[in-house]
Design a protein around this motif. Structure first.
Motif, PDB file in Angstrom:
ATOM      1  N   PHE A 125       0.834  -1.197   0.000  1.00 42.48           N
ATOM      2  CA  PHE A 125       0.000   0.000   0.000  1.00 42.48           C
ATOM      3  C   PHE A 125       0.872   1.251   0.000  1.00 42.48           C
ATOM      4  O   PHE A 125       1.929   1.291   0.634  1.00 42.48           O
ATOM      5  CB  PHE A 125      -0.883   0.047   1.258  1.00 42.48           C
ATOM      6  N   ASP A 126       0.395   2.276  -0.676  1.00 40.67           N
ATOM      7  CA  ASP A 126       0.974   3.616  -0.574  1.00 40.67           C
ATOM      8  C   ASP A 126       0.292   4.307   0.606  1.00 40.67           C
ATOM      9  O   ASP A 126      -0.921   4.536   0.584  1.00 40.67           O
ATOM     10  CB  ASP A 126       0.739   4.396  -1.863  1.00 40.67           C
ATOM     11  N   PHE A 127       1.064   4.623   1.655  1.00 40.49           N
ATOM     12  CA  PHE A 127       0.462   5.140   2.882  1.00 40.49           C
ATOM     13  C   PHE A 127      -0.332   6.416   2.652  1.00 40.49           C
ATOM     14  O   PHE A 127      -1.460   6.561   3.150  1.00 40.49           O
ATOM     15  CB  PHE A 127       1.535   5.397   3.942  1.00 40.49           C
ATOM     16  N   GLU A 132      -5.630   9.026   2.647  1.00 40.63           N
ATOM     17  CA  GLU A 132      -6.601   9.928   2.018  1.00 40.63           C
ATOM     18  C   GLU A 132      -7.900   9.183   1.703  1.00 40.63           C
ATOM     19  O   GLU A 132      -9.004   9.707   1.915  1.00 40.63           O
ATOM     20  CB  GLU A 132      -6.002  10.515   0.740  1.00 40.63           C
ATOM     21  N   ARG A 133      -7.786   7.958   1.213  1.00 46.60           N
ATOM     22  CA  ARG A 133      -8.971   7.185   0.834  1.00 46.60           C
ATOM     23  C   ARG A 133      -9.815   6.844   2.063  1.00 46.60           C
ATOM     24  O   ARG A 133     -11.045   6.992   2.052  1.00 46.60           O
ATOM     25  CB  ARG A 133      -8.546   5.912   0.095  1.00 46.60           C
ATOM     26  N   ALA A 231     -10.756   0.400  -7.252  1.00 45.39           N
ATOM     27  CA  ALA A 231     -10.376   1.816  -7.330  1.00 45.39           C
ATOM     28  C   ALA A 231      -8.997   2.043  -6.728  1.00 45.39           C
ATOM     29  O   ALA A 231      -8.213   2.855  -7.239  1.00 45.39           O
ATOM     30  CB  ALA A 231     -11.423   2.669  -6.614  1.00 45.39           C
ATOM     31  N   ALA A 232      -8.703   1.324  -5.643  1.00 43.79           N
ATOM     32  CA  ALA A 232      -7.403   1.492  -4.979  1.00 43.79           C
ATOM     33  C   ALA A 232      -6.263   1.011  -5.872  1.00 43.79           C
ATOM     34  O   ALA A 232      -5.167   1.582  -5.854  1.00 43.79           O
ATOM     35  CB  ALA A 232      -7.402   0.737  -3.654  1.00 43.79           C
ATOM     36  N   ILE A 233      -6.500  -0.008  -6.659  1.00 44.06           N
ATOM     37  CA  ILE A 233      -5.487  -0.483  -7.600  1.00 44.06           C
ATOM     38  C   ILE A 233      -5.315   0.520  -8.742  1.00 44.06           C
ATOM     39  O   ILE A 233      -4.201   0.836  -9.161  1.00 44.06           O
ATOM     40  CB  ILE A 233      -5.872  -1.878  -8.134  1.00 44.06           C
ATOM     41  N   GLY A 236      -3.355   3.682  -7.529  1.00 41.78           N
ATOM     42  CA  GLY A 236      -2.040   3.482  -6.931  1.00 41.78           C
ATOM     43  C   GLY A 236      -2.034   3.378  -5.418  1.00 41.78           C
ATOM     44  O   GLY A 236      -0.959   3.291  -4.819  1.00 41.78           O
ATOM     45  N   THR A 237      -3.209   3.375  -4.789  1.00 41.85           N
ATOM     46  CA  THR A 237      -3.245   3.143  -3.344  1.00 41.85           C
ATOM     47  C   THR A 237      -2.637   1.781  -3.029  1.00 41.85           C
ATOM     48  O   THR A 237      -1.903   1.627  -2.054  1.00 41.85           O
ATOM     49  CB  THR A 237      -4.693   3.200  -2.816  1.00 41.85           C
TER      50      THR A 237
END
Length: 267
Positions: A125-127, A132-133, A231-233, A236-237
């Protein structure tokens, strides 16, 4: 005027968070990872319920032994039989955590997700984007209960790196009584190889939460927080996946394809 019970990062000043862009690593059983992706949730465990798997910390989120006497000696003016120690215990019963590691280490691959039928999956994961998400998800959201009712969002979300201490000798309330969130982000030194960063969902530790029928809300052992993996993929989340060599990576890839997920780093 609407009362907002749950807040976004109300205790940020008390916690240490990773720098922007830092990667977080979560090793899971592949079958659990796929269930989360397919059903769209992040799994949170109640911190006083980490007792049923290898290496679990039975004191997760608990007040420290050296703090206990002072906490028990301090009562509330409006309820003289209810102490600060009682407050900390009740706050712990209403706090849930989703745990990650700051390092993609041999330790987390060895110790986590044991007994996986199809091997282990590592989610990266990108912290910053994850934060934010989740903040956008929780800000003003409604909470769906097990009985199908919807309620005001009662959980505050906080992020922080774990502080590793000697639980037998460390005292946190030497100068000031602590916010219960501090205990949520402390663990015994023996867990230091985990390099843990956690997300905490915590409800107010005072009073009762009552349903429309007048019954008291009983906090479950775990929560599933809505999380759109597709959506997270895309944004870039989720920066990628990794798979252990002994696992069934073909199964995981096939299941992702069934969900329409074909472009992601790693797998």
């Amino acid at each position: 005027m609407k009362l907002h019970i749950g807040h976004v990062e109300p205790h940020a000043a008390l916690l240490r968070v990773p720098p922007d862009g830092r990667h977080l690593y979560k090793v899971m059983k592949a079958e659990h990872a796929m269930a989360s992706i397919a059903s769209g949730y992040l799994h949170f465990n109640r911190v006083d319920r980490y007792v049923d798997f290898h290496g679990a910390d039975p004191y997760d989120g608990a007040q420290l032994p050296e703090d206990l006497a002072a906490n028990q000696a301090m009562a509330f003016a409006s309820a003289r039989t209810w102490t600060l120690a009682d407050y900390y215990d009740q706050a712990r019963e209403r706090t849930f955590a989703c745990c990650f590691s700051l390092r993609n280490s041999e330790h987390i691959w060895r110790e986590y997700a044991q007994g996986a039928e199809r091997g282990k999956i590592g989610m990266i994961f990108d912290f910053t984007r994850l934060r934010e998400r989740l903040n956008a998800t929780l800000n003003g959201a409604r909470l769906q209960l097990a009985n199908g009712e919807f309620a005001d969002q009662i959980f505050s979300v906080n992020y922080g790196e774990i502080e590793y201490i000697d639980r037998t000798s460390f005292r946190a309330n030497r100068e000031l009584m602590q916010n219960p969130i501090i205990y949520t982000f402390m663990k015994e030194e023996k867990y230091k190889p985990e390099n843990e960063m956690r997300i905490a969902l915590s409800a107010l530790g005072i009073g009762r939460f009552v349903l429309r029928d007048g019954s008291q809300l009983i906090f479950p052992d775990s929560l599933q927080l809505d999380f759109d993996f597709r959506a997270a993929i895309r944004d870039g989340t989720i920066a990628g996946f990794e798979y252990d060599r002994g696992g069934d990576s073909n199964w995981f890839k096939t299941e992702l394809t069934k969900l329409g997920i074909t472009a992601v780093g790693g797998v």
